[in-house]
Scaffold this active site. Structure first.
Site, PDB file in Angstrom:
ATOM      1  N   HIS A 255       0.826  -1.202   0.000  1.00  0.00           N
ATOM      2  CA  HIS A 255       0.000   0.000   0.000  1.00  0.00           C
ATOM      3  C   HIS A 255       0.869   1.264   0.000  1.00  0.00           C
ATOM      4  O   HIS A 255       0.685   2.148   0.842  1.00  0.00           O
ATOM      5  CB  HIS A 255      -0.920   0.022   1.230  1.00  0.00           C
ATOM      6  CG  HIS A 255      -2.041  -0.968   1.184  1.00  0.00           C
ATOM      7  ND1 HIS A 255      -2.866  -1.222   2.256  1.00  0.00           N
ATOM      8  CD2 HIS A 255      -2.491  -1.774   0.192  1.00  0.00           C
ATOM      9  CE1 HIS A 255      -3.773  -2.136   1.922  1.00  0.00           C
ATOM     10  NE2 HIS A 255      -3.565  -2.496   0.671  1.00  0.00           N
TER      11      HIS A 255
ATOM     12  N   HIS B  84      -8.617  -0.646   2.418  1.00  0.00           N
ATOM     13  CA  HIS B  84      -7.546  -0.935   1.461  1.00  0.00           C
ATOM     14  C   HIS B  84      -7.546   0.195   0.433  1.00  0.00           C
ATOM     15  O   HIS B  84      -8.503   0.939   0.319  1.00  0.00           O
ATOM     16  CB  HIS B  84      -7.781  -2.288   0.807  1.00  0.00           C
ATOM     17  CG  HIS B  84      -7.687  -3.430   1.770  1.00  0.00           C
ATOM     18  ND1 HIS B  84      -6.932  -4.548   1.528  1.00  0.00           N
ATOM     19  CD2 HIS B  84      -8.249  -3.615   2.979  1.00  0.00           C
ATOM     20  CE1 HIS B  84      -7.041  -5.374   2.550  1.00  0.00           C
ATOM     21  NE2 HIS B  84      -7.836  -4.837   3.444  1.00  0.00           N
TER      22      HIS B  84
HETATM   23  P1  FDA Z   1      -1.576   0.760 -10.640  1.00  0.00           P
HETATM   24  O1  FDA Z   1      -0.423  -0.067 -10.244  1.00  0.00           O
HETATM   25  O2  FDA Z   1      -2.910   0.131 -10.625  1.00  0.00           O
HETATM   26  O3  FDA Z   1      -1.361   1.327 -12.115  1.00  0.00           O
HETATM   27  C1  FDA Z   1      -0.121   1.747 -12.611  1.00  0.00           C
HETATM   28  C2  FDA Z   1      -0.016   1.287 -14.055  1.00  0.00           C
HETATM   29  O4  FDA Z   1       1.033   1.988 -14.690  1.00  0.00           O
HETATM   30  C3  FDA Z   1       0.318  -0.189 -14.193  1.00  0.00           C
HETATM   31  O5  FDA Z   1      -0.574  -0.781 -15.099  1.00  0.00           O
HETATM   32  C4  FDA Z   1       1.740  -0.196 -14.707  1.00  0.00           C
HETATM   33  O6  FDA Z   1       2.060  -1.305 -15.507  1.00  0.00           O
HETATM   34  C5  FDA Z   1       1.780   1.092 -15.489  1.00  0.00           C
HETATM   35  N1  FDA Z   1       3.111   1.676 -15.648  1.00  0.00           N
HETATM   36  C6  FDA Z   1       4.086   1.816 -14.714  1.00  0.00           C
HETATM   37  N2  FDA Z   1       5.143   2.440 -15.234  1.00  0.00           N
HETATM   38  C7  FDA Z   1       4.843   2.719 -16.526  1.00  0.00           C
HETATM   39  C8  FDA Z   1       5.525   3.365 -17.576  1.00  0.00           C
HETATM   40  N3  FDA Z   1       6.754   3.886 -17.400  1.00  0.00           N
HETATM   41  N4  FDA Z   1       4.921   3.463 -18.793  1.00  0.00           N
HETATM   42  C9  FDA Z   1       3.677   2.957 -18.987  1.00  0.00           C
HETATM   43  N5  FDA Z   1       2.984   2.336 -18.015  1.00  0.00           N
HETATM   44  C10 FDA Z   1       3.549   2.234 -16.795  1.00  0.00           C
HETATM   45  N6  FDA Z   1      -6.027  -2.746  -2.504  1.00  0.00           N
HETATM   46  C11 FDA Z   1      -7.305  -3.014  -2.152  1.00  0.00           C
HETATM   47  O7  FDA Z   1      -8.109  -2.092  -2.088  1.00  0.00           O
HETATM   48  N7  FDA Z   1      -7.695  -4.280  -1.850  1.00  0.00           N
HETATM   49  C12 FDA Z   1      -6.842  -5.326  -1.879  1.00  0.00           C
HETATM   50  O8  FDA Z   1      -7.225  -6.469  -1.614  1.00  0.00           O
HETATM   51  C13 FDA Z   1      -5.504  -5.063  -2.237  1.00  0.00           C
HETATM   52  N8  FDA Z   1      -4.597  -6.070  -2.265  1.00  0.00           N
HETATM   53  C14 FDA Z   1      -3.380  -5.874  -2.849  1.00  0.00           C
HETATM   54  C15 FDA Z   1      -2.562  -6.968  -3.113  1.00  0.00           C
HETATM   55  C16 FDA Z   1      -1.386  -6.796  -3.812  1.00  0.00           C
HETATM   56  C17 FDA Z   1      -0.512  -7.985  -4.105  1.00  0.00           C
HETATM   57  C18 FDA Z   1      -0.991  -5.497  -4.225  1.00  0.00           C
HETATM   58  C19 FDA Z   1       0.299  -5.302  -4.982  1.00  0.00           C
HETATM   59  C20 FDA Z   1      -1.789  -4.401  -3.946  1.00  0.00           C
HETATM   60  C21 FDA Z   1      -2.997  -4.578  -3.269  1.00  0.00           C
HETATM   61  N9  FDA Z   1      -3.858  -3.512  -3.033  1.00  0.00           N
HETATM   62  C22 FDA Z   1      -5.132  -3.759  -2.596  1.00  0.00           C
HETATM   63  C23 FDA Z   1      -3.482  -2.133  -3.393  1.00  0.00           C
HETATM   64  C24 FDA Z   1      -4.137  -1.599  -4.670  1.00  0.00           C
HETATM   65  O9  FDA Z   1      -4.424  -2.629  -5.569  1.00  0.00           O
HETATM   66  C25 FDA Z   1      -3.238  -0.556  -5.307  1.00  0.00           C
HETATM   67  O10 FDA Z   1      -2.922   0.431  -4.358  1.00  0.00           O
HETATM   68  C26 FDA Z   1      -3.871   0.129  -6.510  1.00  0.00           C
HETATM   69  O11 FDA Z   1      -4.347  -0.801  -7.434  1.00  0.00           O
HETATM   70  C27 FDA Z   1      -2.873   1.082  -7.166  1.00  0.00           C
HETATM   71  O12 FDA Z   1      -3.496   1.827  -8.169  1.00  0.00           O
HETATM   72  P2  FDA Z   1      -2.684   2.892  -9.019  1.00  0.00           P
HETATM   73  O13 FDA Z   1      -3.607   3.452 -10.018  1.00  0.00           O
HETATM   74  O14 FDA Z   1      -2.008   3.821  -8.079  1.00  0.00           O
HETATM   75  O15 FDA Z   1      -1.503   2.069  -9.721  1.00  0.00           O
END
Ligand code: FDA
Length: 569
Positions: free
Chosen positions: A506, A549
């Site tokens: 997170h 979350h």
């Molecule tokens: P997110 O990661 O979704 O999007 C970023 C995107 O940008 C990705 O698709 C990536 O590939 C892309 N990217 C990165 N660099 C790039 C570049 N240079 N050029 C082009 N594309 C690029 N939350 C919750 O509410 N319930 C839950 O159960 C969980 N459980 C959980 C488990 C696990 C294993 C993780 C890792 C995380 C969770 N979370 C969670 C957290 C939650 O899922 C997370 O905080 C959000 O999905 C993040 O959303 P964002 O839009 O910030 O980034």
């Protein structure tokens, strides 16, 4: 078609990016391009299987970012997972759909983010949501599934609900009675998604209840809309950095993209570049584009376009640990039992813990500032800490999350302190956009964070000793009483907790929404200070950790961001 100019370029087709792209492309006259590093995972069973949590870890759709060795966290490196796919981290997360406490969102406004409060954000939680009303009442009865209709949205793109595999054997009720029998009872909370989270609940998930498949950002916000001629997505394409227009004001002309065939191109945005690459990527893209701390940028030969030293600072995460017990029953269904104790319910002596912590805040703030090179000022950090203290000891927000997961002949209980005070940072380690970053969340730097983690473990031990649940559980298998004795003090828990914790995945605040004077990177319209047309809309902007979350709050923030951007068209 990299010759084309788009109105908006959204960098990252993840959780937040697809929300913004979808909402902007509702306007026919607006051309939107999403550039996503990963591919489509529409048919990837590691994504769709609602029982497959963890199967995607370590595969090519997991960025698996690595931290530096954690000085206070057992000296080991941590892997921080994040999704690399259309849909981003929503394609690999635990699907838990839990929001925040009202006062936590109101705290965003308290530190100077006018308009960012619960009252304004709540409609956006609902706007995005397509709550699936559970209709099978027999299923409802034994499962403990409950909800308050007023808290939910029904017309949004994102399906939220429970699966038909939800356990329906009365365990939820046993656990509830047990919580009422604890030495400090934990109340039953029928629906934690209305802003009051303290208590025990059976929470919903981002899931397509009917098909029993994961609901992610791409399934909700992209695939049903992919025929829009003004919504474009490039997959398997990495944005390297922003390209600036000539001139002194920082106006982005577009971005430099690296394609999987090894070529690069510049794509132009006539209106804005919107960063949605996640909390562990968006700040790096700013640095690679010359926005950040001149000391760091110059070290890597990058010319400073905007002097904004707090880019990448204020990184906050939580620490996840687990206890495990034998079960006398063999479980095969899904469960979603959560307890959110307040300080009064978690700490043996909340009043004295609170008083001690209050006295320590100045020293904590000084330590955080100094550990981060005094880029963030101790006085500002102290102010954030006082806001956080008030949340814990005056607003009585949950201080821990306790999950209970029956599986086979085992009960796993994952848990974490909800609001650690430790803050670290993330920065580029090179001007090469493919080089791994230096990530240092500084887990367990402050003793309150450690104590909250220990008290959560003690709380779980009490739960497993309390009837009627105690009758259903067997021995504690991890850590087990021979490893950490029944009356272990904090020190006695240290080795187990610090060698077995993981990132709670997170990460937030690496491009924090705050007034610039107190370390903000984006303003209340999510625009990067000093730029005319660059915004950040992902987890990077969230100024404080939330008790739920992250995803529900990220979806809501992105929904509101889209309205803010549209209002300027
Ligand atoms: P997110 O990661 O979704 O999007 C970023 C995107 O940008 C990705 O698709 C990536 O590939 C892309 N990217 C990165 N660099 C790039 C570049 N240079 N050029 C082009 N594309 C690029 N939350 C919750 O509410 N319930 C839950 O159960 C969980 N459980 C959980 C488990 C696990 C294993 C993780 C890792 C995380 C969770 N979370 C969670 C957290 C939650 O899922 C997370 O905080 C959000 O999905 C993040 O959303 P964002 O839009 O910030 O980034």
């Amino acid at each position: 078609n990299s010759e084309t100019t788009y109105d908006y370029i959204v960098v990252g087709g993840g959780t937040s990016g697809l929300v913004v792209a979808n909402r902007l492309s509702e306007l026919e006259k607006v051309n939107v391009l999403v550039i996503e590093a990963g591919g489509s995972v529409y048919n990837n069973p590691n994504v769709t299987d609602t029982a497959g949590y963890g199967n995607a870890f370590g595969t090519d759709i997991d960025w698996a970012y690595e931290t530096v060795k954690q000085e206070w966290g057992g000296g080991i490196k941590q892997t921080v997972r994040a999704g690399k796919a259309l849909g981003g981290t929503s394609t690999i997360n635990g699907m838990v759909y839990l929001r925040a406490q009202t006062s936590q969102i109101d705290a965003w406004e308290k530190i100077g983010n006018d308009g960012w409060n619960w009252k304004n954000l709540f409609p956006y939680y609902r706007k995005g949501e397509q709550f699936q009303v559970p209709t099978d009442y027999a299923f409802l009865e034994g499962s403990g599934v409950a909800y308050d209709p007023a808290y939910h949205g029904y017309d949004g793109p994102l399906k939220v609900g429970w699966t038909s595999t939800q356990l329906n054997d009365g365990l939820a009720q046993v656990v509830n009675t047990t919580y009422q029998n604890m030495s400090v009872p934990v109340p039953y909370n029928r629906d934690p998604n209305g802003g009051q989270m303290v208590g025990y609940s059976v929470y919903p998930k981002t899931v397509n209840s009917e098909l029993n498949i994961r609901e992610d950002a791409a399934r909700a916000y992209y695939y049903p809309y992919q025929n829009r001629t003004n919504l474009h997505v490039w997959l398997n394409s990495n944005v390297n950095k922003l390209i600036w227009k000539n001139g002194t004001d920082a106006t982005a002309e577009g971005v430099e993209v690296a394609f999987s065939n090894g070529t690069t191109a510049v794509v132009k945005a006539s209106r804005e570049v919107i960063l949605a690459a996640g909390a562990l990527k968006s700040p790096l893209l700013l640095e690679l584009s010359g926005v950040g701390n001149p000391d760091i940028l110059s070290k890597h030969g990058i010319e400073t376009k905007i002097n904004l030293p707090t880019v990448g600072e204020n990184l906050q995460d939580q620490m996840n640990n687990g206890l495990a017990y034998d079960s006398k029953t063999n479980y095969t269904g899904a469960a979603s039992y959560v307890a959110y104790p307040s300080a009064e319910e978690l700490f043996t002596n909340a009043t004295s813990i609170g008083a001690q912590l209050l006295r320590k805040l100045p020293a904590y703030a000084a330590q955080v500032a100094s550990a981060n090179g005094n880029v963030t000022r101790a006085a500002d950090i102290e102010r954030f800490f006082k806001v956080q203290w008030d949340l814990i000891f005056k607003s009585h927000i949950p201080v821990a999350e306790i999950l209970l997961e029956p599986s086979g002949f085992t009960y796993d209980s994952e848990y974490w302190g909800s609001v650690p005070f430790s803050r670290g940072n993330i920065h580029i380690s090179s001007a090469d956009p493919t080089a791994p970053a230096t990530i240092d969340p500084k887990y367990f730097m402050l003793d309150f964070d450690f104590h909250a983690q220990v008290e959560s473990a003690r709380f779980i031990r009490e739960l497993f000793k309390t009837e009627p649940f105690a009758d259903m559980a067997g021995a504690e298998t991890s850590p087990g009483l021979s490893t950490v004795s029944a009356n272990a003090n904090d020190e006695g828990w240290s080795s187990f907790l610090k060698s077995n914790f993981r990132s709670n995945f997170h990460p937030i605040t690496t491009a924090g929404m705050m007034p610039k004077e107190i370390g903000g990177v984006v303003d209340t319209s999510l625009k990067v200070y000093g730029t005319s047309n660059v915004r950040v809309v992902d987890a990077s902007v969230i100024p404080f950790q939330v008790c739920g979350h992250l995803q529900s709050t990220i979806y809501a923030v992105a929904e509101r961001a889209a309205d803010i951007i549209k209002a300027e068209i």
